[in-house]
Design an enzyme around this catalytic site. Structure first.
Site, PDB file in Angstrom:
ATOM      1  N   GLU A 208       0.827  -1.211   0.000  1.00 26.07           N
ATOM      2  CA  GLU A 208       0.000   0.000   0.000  1.00 26.07           C
ATOM      3  C   GLU A 208       0.856   1.254   0.000  1.00 26.07           C
ATOM      4  O   GLU A 208       0.544   2.235  -0.654  1.00 26.07           O
ATOM      5  CB  GLU A 208      -0.923   0.004   1.233  1.00 26.07           C
ATOM      6  N   HIS A 320       4.206   8.339   9.959  1.00 28.54           N
ATOM      7  CA  HIS A 320       5.344   8.243   9.017  1.00 28.54           C
ATOM      8  C   HIS A 320       6.626   8.795   9.624  1.00 28.54           C
ATOM      9  O   HIS A 320       7.537   9.216   8.914  1.00 28.54           O
ATOM     10  CB  HIS A 320       5.041   8.898   7.662  1.00 28.54           C
TER      11      HIS A 320
HETATM   12 ZN   LIG Z   1      -1.216   3.371   5.923  1.00 24.19          ZN
END
Ligand SMILES: [Zn+2]
Length: 352
Positions: A208, A320
């Site tokens: 993904e 992230h």
């Molecule tokens: Zn994700």
């Protein structure tokens, strides 16, 4: 609901950079035992668990990606320092001095090194270090490193899970928090003996983070009528943020996605999800994410004629970056919302 911290720890700490999901897939397959009527792995590596519904007239697909942002080894220099490319979008400023694991012939710990601040020019001190300026220091000379590490080996972050106040903090909550929620949803259905409205495909997707790739292949095969993306989203509810930037807040409940840069959720699905949350007294918040996309887009579009698609999102701080945080009550709300939604799809008027 008590959050199963031991399960969440196993899921978050397992490695699985995009395209290298072997370890996390093995763990998912183990945890799924006894929770579905059929479990298989497709050619690309997506794990597909089917739980039969009250009716097989339609199909529901939920996608939670298993991969995590990581790195791939590109070069080992004469001194044994390892160079790499990122796989997935990293925030480079958070990499300084972080421990990583190189998954070579055996796992090798390393630390992300860069130029010490003492040696930086005044201009360099004010600039963000570029990802290409980093190297991995394993503490070993080249002749030892090359016995274990080769170009093409993948690298993941090393950060064990801790409980932090009402939250959990660990690498890869994007998107292992969702892998956890999807497994726990199947567990909750089994425990309560509730049946999904329609055949329910719980899919743990690959790749993904590099462009929703596994979900595309999976949606093309399954061709769902209803789709739910399941992923983390930004919770920028921290000092320095303005109210319109927050996207979601930690502890604010399950986020019901309205749109992100890859998808506009079906307004019928959004209405159904809100009504379900209200009926079941599940805390929820709306999510509009101006940048970034999720598997939701593949679920909506990789189906002939499209599917009726929305998404449950898990508010996440420090996303992230090297460590991420989620609120335990939000995780519980997401499990409750997803379970209720897949079971009650047949109680809604889907007319435009
Ligand atoms: Zn994700």
């Amino acid at each position: 609901m008590i959050i199963d911290i031991a399960l969440l720890t196993r899921i978050c700490e397992a490695p699985g950079a995009p395209g290298f999901e072997k370890e996390i897939r093995k763990l998912v397959l183990t945890e799924l035992e006894g929770l579905a009527d059929d479990i298989r792995v497709d050619n690309m590596g997506n794990v597909v668990a089917l739980k039969k519904g009250k009716s097989s007239a339609k199909k529901t697909m939920v996608a939670a990606h298993m991969d995590e942002i990581g790195f791939i080894v590109t070069h080992i220099d004469d001194q044994g320092f390892v160079r790499f490319n990122p796989v997935g979008g990293f925030d480079p400023k958070t990499l300084t001095s972080q421990r990583v694991i190189i998954h070579g012939r055996k796992d090798l710990m390393g630390v992300m090194g860069s130029k010490p601040v003492h040696l930086m020019s005044p201009e360099e001190r004010n600039k963000v270090v570029k990802i290409t300026d980093y190297f991995i220091d394993t503490g070993l000379p080249q002749k030892e490193v090359i016995k274990v590490v080769a170009v093409g080996d993948f690298v993941t972050r090393h950060s064990p899970l801790i409980e932090l106040g009402d939250c959990v903090n660990v690498k890869s909550l994007d998107n292992r928090a969702s892998v956890f929620v999807l497994i726990e949803t199947l567990r909750a259905l089994k425990k309560s003996k509730r049946k999904p409205a329609y055949d329910f495909y719980a899919v743990f997707t690959v790749q993904e983070e590099v462009g929703l790739r596994g979900a595309q292949a999976s949606a093309i095969q399954i061709q769902p009528d209803f789709g739910f993306g399941l992923d983390t989203t930004i919770a920028y509810d921290v000092p320095g943020s303005s109210p319109q930037e927050r996207c979601t807040s930690l502890g604010g409940g399950a986020a019901i996605k309205l749109m992100d840069s890859s998808v506009i959720c079906d307004y019928r699905m959004v209405a159904f999800m809100k009504a379900t949350a209200k009926r079941r007294k599940i805390k929820w918040q709306p999510e509009i994410l101006s940048g970034g996309g999720t598997d939701t887009a593949s679920l909506q579009r990789m189906v002939a004629g499209g599917s009726i698609t929305g998404a449950v999102s898990i508010p996440t701080r420090h996303i992230h970056q090297t460590i991420e945080s989620c609120h335990k009550e939000d995780l519980a709300a997401c499990i409750n919302l997803l379970a209720a939604c897949v079971c009650e799809l047949d109680q809604h008027d889907w007319a435009f």
